[in-house]
Enzyme design. Structure first.
Site, mmCIF file in Angstrom:
data_model
loop_
_atom_site.group_PDB
_atom_site.id
_atom_site.type_symbol
_atom_site.label_atom_id
_atom_site.label_comp_id
_atom_site.label_asym_id
_atom_site.label_seq_id
_atom_site.Cartn_x
_atom_site.Cartn_y
_atom_site.Cartn_z
ATOM 1 C CB SER A 141 -35.983 5.186 -61.590
ATOM 2 O OG SER A 141 -36.585 5.926 -60.554
ATOM 3 C CE1 TYR A 154 -31.919 3.887 -57.921
ATOM 4 C CE2 TYR A 154 -33.445 5.688 -58.308
ATOM 5 C CZ TYR A 154 -33.170 4.340 -58.290
ATOM 6 O OH TYR A 154 -34.143 3.437 -58.651
#
Length: 276
Positions: A141, A154
Site C-alpha cells: 500500500s 497498518y
C-alpha cells in the site's frame, strides 16, 4: 530458458482487488487459482473467471496458516506442474491513534498483512527455484511508503511487505525469479469490511479517503498486471500516490510538515485520555 505457461494464484481473490486481478488474467486466457477463506465465495469468483475466458481452480486458503499455503503450492505443482505468478493479495484494514490501538489488533493485522505475505513467498519460492523462474507479486500500500499518522500498525505491516519484496528481489534474481510490490492508494473496495479500530472515528476518516478514490479496483488491477508483464518492481497505480512519494523522497521537510498537520487534526478528534 523459463517461459510462462499462464498460471496464476491469487490470495484474497474472492472480492475486491483480488477478484479484479483474477478476472483480468482470465480475460487473457490464464489458469487462475482463486483462493480465499470461504469456499462459496471462491466458487462465485471462479464462475466469473470461467465466463471471462479463464480456467479457474477455487481453493480455500487461510494465509494465517502456513500449512494451507504449503498445501496450495503442492497442489498446484502436482496439478499444474507449477505456477508462473503468485499474487499475495489477502489483507485487512485497521486504524486509530497509536495509544488507543490494543496490542491484540497489532498481532491480528501483522499476522495477516505481513506474515501472510511472508508465508506465501516461503511456500512458493522453492517451487519457482525448482522450475527455473516465476514472479512473486506482493500487494502492499502507499501507506507502506508514506506512513501517515493514525494507522501505525497498518503502515508497519505494509512497510514490512515493501522491505520483504526488496530483499527477495535481490536474493531470488539469480534463480530467474522476478519480484514486484504493488502500493496502491485509496480506491473503492470492500477492504473496510475487515476494519478494526478503537472506535468508529478512525473508520469514518478512512471511509472518506476510500470514497474519494479516483481509480476503480479494475484499473488498479490492470496497472498491476501491466507492471508485472513489464517486469517492473515498484508498482504505483495512483498518480497522486506517485506525486506524494516523490515529495517525501526529494522534499522531506515539506512532506513531514503536511503529515504533522494531519496528525494535529487527528489529535483534535481523538478522545481525551481516560474517557470510557
Amino acid at each position: 530458458m523459463y517461459e510462462s505457461r499462464k498460471r496464476v494464484v491469487i490470495t484474497g481473490a474472492a472480492s475486491g482487488l483480488g477478484e479484479a486481478l483474477a478476472l483480468g488474467y482470465a480475460a487473457d486466457g490464464w489458469r487462475v487459482a482463486v483462493t480465499d477463506l470461504d469456499q462459496a465465495a471462491c466458487e462465485r469468483t471462479a464462475e466469473r473467471v470461467a465466463a471471462a475466458g479463464g480456467t479457474p481452480l477455487p481453493l480455500v486458503c487461510d494465509v494465517r496458516q502456513a500449512g494451507d499455503l504449503r498445501q496450495l503450492a503442492a497442489r498446484l505443482e502436482q496439478d499444474w506442474e507449477g505456477v508462473d505468478v503468485v499474487i499475495n493479495n489477502a489483507g485487512v484494514a485497521g486504524g486509530g491513534p497509536f495509544v488507543d490501538v490494543p496490542l491484540e489488533d497489532w498481532d491480528w493485522l501483522l499476522d495477516i498483512n505481513l506474515m501472510g505475505v511472508v508465508r506465501g513467498c516461503h511456500a512458493f519460492a522453492p517451487m519457482m527455484i525448482r522450475q527455473g523462474g516465476g514472479h512473486l507479486v506482493n500487494v502492499a500500500s502507499m501507506a507502506g511508503l508514506l506512513a501517515p499518522p493514525g494507522m501505525a500498525h497498518y503502515n508497519v505491516s505494509k512497510a514490512g511487505v515493501v522491505a520483504l519484496s526488496e530483499s527477495l528481489r535481490a536474493e531470488l534474481d539469480a534463480h530467474g525469479i522476478a519480484v514486484s510490490v504493488a502500493c496502491p492508494s485509496y480506491f473503492r473496495t470492500n477492504l473496510l469490511d475487515s476494519f478494526r479500530g478503537p472506535d468508529e472515528r478512525p473508520r469514518k476518516i478512512v471511509e472518506k479517503f476510500f470514497a474519494s478514490g479516483k481509480l476503480t479496483a479494475e484499473q488498479v488491477a490492470a496497472h498491476i498486471r501491466e507492471g508485472v508483464a513489464a517486469g517492473r518492481f515498484l508498482l504505483l497505480p495512483h498518480p497522486d500516490g506517485r506525486t506524494a512519494w516523490r515529495i517525501k523522497r526529494f522534499l522531506p521537510p515539506l512532506y513531514f510538515r503536511e503529515m504533522r498537520r494531519f496528525g494535529k487534526r487527528l489529535a483534535g478528534q481523538a478522545r481525551p485520555s481516560g474517557d470510557a
